[in-house]
Scaffold this motif. Sequence first.
Motif, short mmCIF file in Angstrom:
data_model
loop_
_atom_site.label_atom_id
_atom_site.label_comp_id
_atom_site.label_asym_id
_atom_site.label_seq_id
_atom_site.Cartn_x
_atom_site.Cartn_y
_atom_site.Cartn_z
N ASP A 63 0.85 -1.19 0.00
CA ASP A 63 0.00 0.00 0.00
C ASP A 63 0.89 1.25 0.00
OD1 ASP A 63 -3.10 0.68 1.12
OD2 ASP A 63 -1.57 2.23 1.35
N PRO A 64 0.56 2.24 -0.83
CA PRO A 64 1.44 3.42 -0.88
C PRO A 64 1.61 4.10 0.47
CG PRO A 64 -0.61 3.78 -2.10
CD PRO A 64 -0.53 2.33 -1.81
N LYS A 69 4.40 2.56 2.27
CA LYS A 69 5.70 2.97 1.73
C LYS A 69 6.03 4.40 2.15
CE LYS A 69 4.61 1.01 -2.31
NZ LYS A 69 4.70 0.61 -3.73
N LEU A 70 5.00 5.24 2.22
CA LEU A 70 5.22 6.61 2.69
C LEU A 70 5.73 6.60 4.13
CD1 LEU A 70 2.21 8.70 1.37
CD2 LEU A 70 4.63 9.22 1.08
N LEU A 71 5.06 5.77 4.94
CA LEU A 71 5.44 5.67 6.34
C LEU A 71 6.88 5.16 6.44
CD1 LEU A 71 4.30 6.08 9.15
CD2 LEU A 71 3.68 3.67 9.19
N ASN A 114 0.22 7.87 -9.54
CA ASN A 114 -1.18 7.83 -9.12
C ASN A 114 -1.35 7.25 -7.72
OD1 ASN A 114 -2.67 9.04 -11.06
ND2 ASN A 114 -2.86 7.18 -12.31
N GLN A 115 -0.67 6.12 -7.50
CA GLN A 115 -0.73 5.48 -6.18
C GLN A 115 -0.17 6.41 -5.13
OE1 GLN A 115 1.55 1.94 -6.86
NE2 GLN A 115 -0.25 0.66 -6.57
N LEU A 116 0.93 7.07 -5.51
CA LEU A 116 1.61 7.95 -4.57
C LEU A 116 0.67 9.07 -4.12
CD1 LEU A 116 4.43 8.28 -3.39
CD2 LEU A 116 4.92 9.88 -5.22
N THR A 117 -0.02 9.65 -5.08
CA THR A 117 -0.95 10.73 -4.74
C THR A 117 -2.06 10.22 -3.85
OG1 THR A 117 -0.69 11.13 -7.07
CG2 THR A 117 -1.99 12.69 -5.85
N ASP A 118 -2.59 9.05 -4.21
CA ASP A 118 -3.63 8.44 -3.39
C ASP A 118 -3.13 8.27 -1.97
OD1 ASP A 118 -5.38 8.27 -5.38
OD2 ASP A 118 -5.58 6.07 -5.38
N GLY A 119 -1.90 7.75 -1.87
CA GLY A 119 -1.31 7.50 -0.57
C GLY A 119 -1.18 8.78 0.24
N ILE A 120 -0.69 9.82 -0.42
CA ILE A 120 -0.52 11.09 0.29
C ILE A 120 -1.88 11.63 0.73
CG2 ILE A 120 0.12 13.51 -0.05
CD1 ILE A 120 2.38 12.48 -1.85
N ARG A 139 -15.47 12.90 -3.89
CA ARG A 139 -14.90 12.10 -4.95
C ARG A 139 -14.69 10.68 -4.45
NH1 ARG A 139 -12.17 13.37 -9.70
NH2 ARG A 139 -10.33 12.11 -10.03
N THR A 140 -15.15 9.69 -5.21
CA THR A 140 -14.94 8.30 -4.81
C THR A 140 -13.83 7.71 -5.66
OG1 THR A 140 -16.62 7.60 -6.35
CG2 THR A 140 -17.30 7.91 -4.07
N ARG A 141 -13.33 6.56 -5.25
CA ARG A 141 -12.18 5.98 -5.95
C ARG A 141 -12.56 4.69 -6.65
NH1 ARG A 141 -8.25 8.58 -5.61
NH2 ARG A 141 -8.22 10.28 -4.11
N MET A 142 -11.88 4.44 -7.75
CA MET A 142 -12.08 3.20 -8.45
C MET A 142 -11.42 2.06 -7.67
SD MET A 142 -11.78 2.73 -12.40
CE MET A 142 -11.85 1.20 -13.27
N TYR A 143 -10.23 2.33 -7.17
CA TYR A 143 -9.52 1.32 -6.38
C TYR A 143 -9.24 1.89 -5.00
CZ TYR A 143 -8.67 -0.52 -11.05
OH TYR A 143 -8.83 -0.97 -12.31
N PRO A 144 -10.16 1.73 -4.06
CA PRO A 144 -9.91 2.28 -2.72
C PRO A 144 -8.70 1.60 -2.10
CG PRO A 144 -12.14 1.35 -2.92
CD PRO A 144 -11.41 0.99 -4.15
N LEU A 145 -7.92 2.36 -1.34
CA LEU A 145 -6.73 1.80 -0.71
C LEU A 145 -7.12 0.92 0.47
CD1 LEU A 145 -4.33 4.86 -0.73
CD2 LEU A 145 -4.31 2.88 -2.22
N LYS A 146 -6.48 -0.24 0.57
CA LYS A 146 -6.75 -1.14 1.69
C LYS A 146 -5.47 -1.79 2.13
CE LYS A 146 -10.28 -4.29 2.04
NZ LYS A 146 -11.26 -5.16 1.38
N TYR A 147 -5.21 -1.81 3.45
CA TYR A 147 -4.02 -2.49 3.95
C TYR A 147 -4.23 -3.98 3.84
CZ TYR A 147 -2.34 1.87 5.99
OH TYR A 147 -1.89 3.13 6.18
#
Lengths: 283, 267
Positions: free
Chosen positions: B21-22, B25-27, B133-139, B233-241
Motif C-alpha cells: 500500500d502506498p 511505503k510513505l510511512l 497515481n498510487q503515490l498521490t492516493d497514498g498522500i 470524490r470516490t475511488r475506483m480502487y480504494p486503498l486497503k491495507y
Amino acid sequence: MSITVKNISYHYDNPGSEHSGRQVLCDISVSFDRDSFTAVIGPTGSGKSTFIQHLNLLLRADQGDILYDGESIYAQGYDRKKLRSRVGLVFQYPEYQLFETDVLSDVSFGPKNLGLPEDEVRKRASQALLQVGFSEADFHRSPFELSGGQKRRAAIAGVLAMQPEYLILDEPAAGLDPAGRRELFDMLGELHKKGGVGIILVSHSMDDVAKYADRLIVLNEGRILYDATPAEVFSHGKELESIGLDVPQAAKAAQMLRNRGISLPEGLITMEQVKTAILDHFG
Amino acid sequence: MFRDITLGQYYPGNSIIHRLDPRTKLLWTVVYIVTLFLSDNKYSYLACVLALGIMIFISKVPIGHMIKGLKAVMIILIISILFNLFLTEGDKLFSFWIFTVTRQGVRRAVFMALRLICLILGTSLMTFTTTPNQLTDGIERGLGFLKVIKVPVHEIAMMMSIALRFIPLLTEELDKIIKAQTARGADIETGNFIKKAKAMIPMLIPLFVSAFRRAGELASAMEARCYHGGKGRTRMYPLKYGASDYCFMAAMFAYLAGIIILKVFLQ
C-alpha cells in the motif's frame, strides 16, 4: 550538391524505453539531388522521421555512410554546422521552437549561428520572411501572437534564412486548414522551382504528395518499399493499402469510373489529370 | 543527456514492495529518514545500509538504475564530503598546504556521504516502486487528517501528481526542442559555462511556453470532465491495507526500535 545515403541502419538505444533495441532503419540506400521534390511516405512507426534526422546529423547511423557532395558526413572533423545550414530541417509542429521577442529576430537565429555579419543576417531573415509570405508590417510582431498558420510559416522561414540547398520538412501541413495547406505547398513548390532548393518532405496526405512531389519514397518497417514517381507508386494500390497507406482520392475516383466502363488512361493521380481525362473522353 | 535523470521515475515491476500500500511505503520513507538522522555510530549506519540493501533486493529494481539517480546530487555530495573532510577539528592525521585532515573529519565525511546516499536511494526507492497515481492516493489518504486544520490535502496531492506526470513529458519535449534548435545551428556542447548557459535560452523559452500551454490544456480537459476538487470524490480502487502491509510494518517498527536501542545503549 547531392546527398547519397549508403546502406544505413539505425536502432534505438535508450534503456527503460519500450522502443529500446528496436531496429528502426534497415539497410537504406537512396540518393537525392536538388532537382527533385521528394515525398517520403509510410505508416506510423515506419522510420520516416528517424530517417530524415540522419540527413543533417541529428542522428548518427549504426552502420553505413552518408555522403554530402561526395564527402562523408561521418568523416572526422566534418563541419556539422555547415552541413546543418545546407540541409535545413523543419520539424513537426515547428512553431513550438519560436522563442524570440519578435518574428525577425527569431528568424535571424539560424543565420546568426552561422556567424554571418549583422547586416547579412537581417537581409537573409527578411528575405526568408518575404518568401514565406510575411509582409514587412509583421516583422516586429511577437511570434506568440501570430495565428497557427503564420507561426508555422515563421518557423519555416527560420530554417530558410540559413539559405539551405535542401529543405527537409516533417509533416509541414499537420494541423493546418485546407487553405493553409494549399498556401504552404504552393510556397514549397515555388521555392523548389524558383529558388532551386531541393525539397524532401514527410507527409501523410496522399493527395498533397500526388499533386506536388515528383518522386515518392515509401518506407515500411525501416525499409524502402518503393522509390519511384507518384504515378508509378500509386499504381500499387493494393500493396499500399496492405501496409496502411492509401492512394489519392483522384486515383480512387478514376478507378471507380473505369469499373463503370469509362475507359480512362492509367496513372491518373491528381484531380486536374482526372478532369482533363474525363473531358477528353466525352469531348 | 536529460534522460539520465532517473530520480523520481517509476520503474515498472511486480515485487512485494511494488504491491505494498502506498501509505505503508510513505510511512517507511518517513521512518527511514528518521532512523538515518538518529544514527550516530557505525553499527546503526550498518543497520541503515543493510535495511536499504534488503529493500532494494526485494524490490528487484536494478542497483545500477538506482545509482544513476545519484548523478543529480553528485555535486552536493562531493561538496559536503570535502567540507567535512577538511573543516572538522580534531586529531590530525596528515596535512598539506592549508588543508588538514583529522580522524574526526574522515569519520564525519564518511558518515555524511553514507547518510546522503542512503537518504536519496531510500526515498527514491518509494518513487521507483510506486506509480505517481498510487503515490498521490497514498498522500491524500495518509495525510487526510490534516484536512481538519484546513490544509488542502487533495489539491496538494493533485498538484504533486500532475508535476510528476509532466516530468517525462517535458524532458521529451526538451529533447525535441534541442534537436530543432540544433538544426538551426544552435550549439550547446562547446564553449565555456557562460556561453553554454546563454545557449540554453532558445531551448528554455519554448519549453516554458509549452509547459504553460500544456497546463492550460490540462485545466480545460479537467474541467470538461467536471473535475471540481476532492470533495465527494470516490475511488475506483480504494486503498486497503493487506497482510503484507501489516507484516512489513511490524518489520519496520522492529527496525526503528533497533536503531533507537543502538543509539541509547551505544552512547
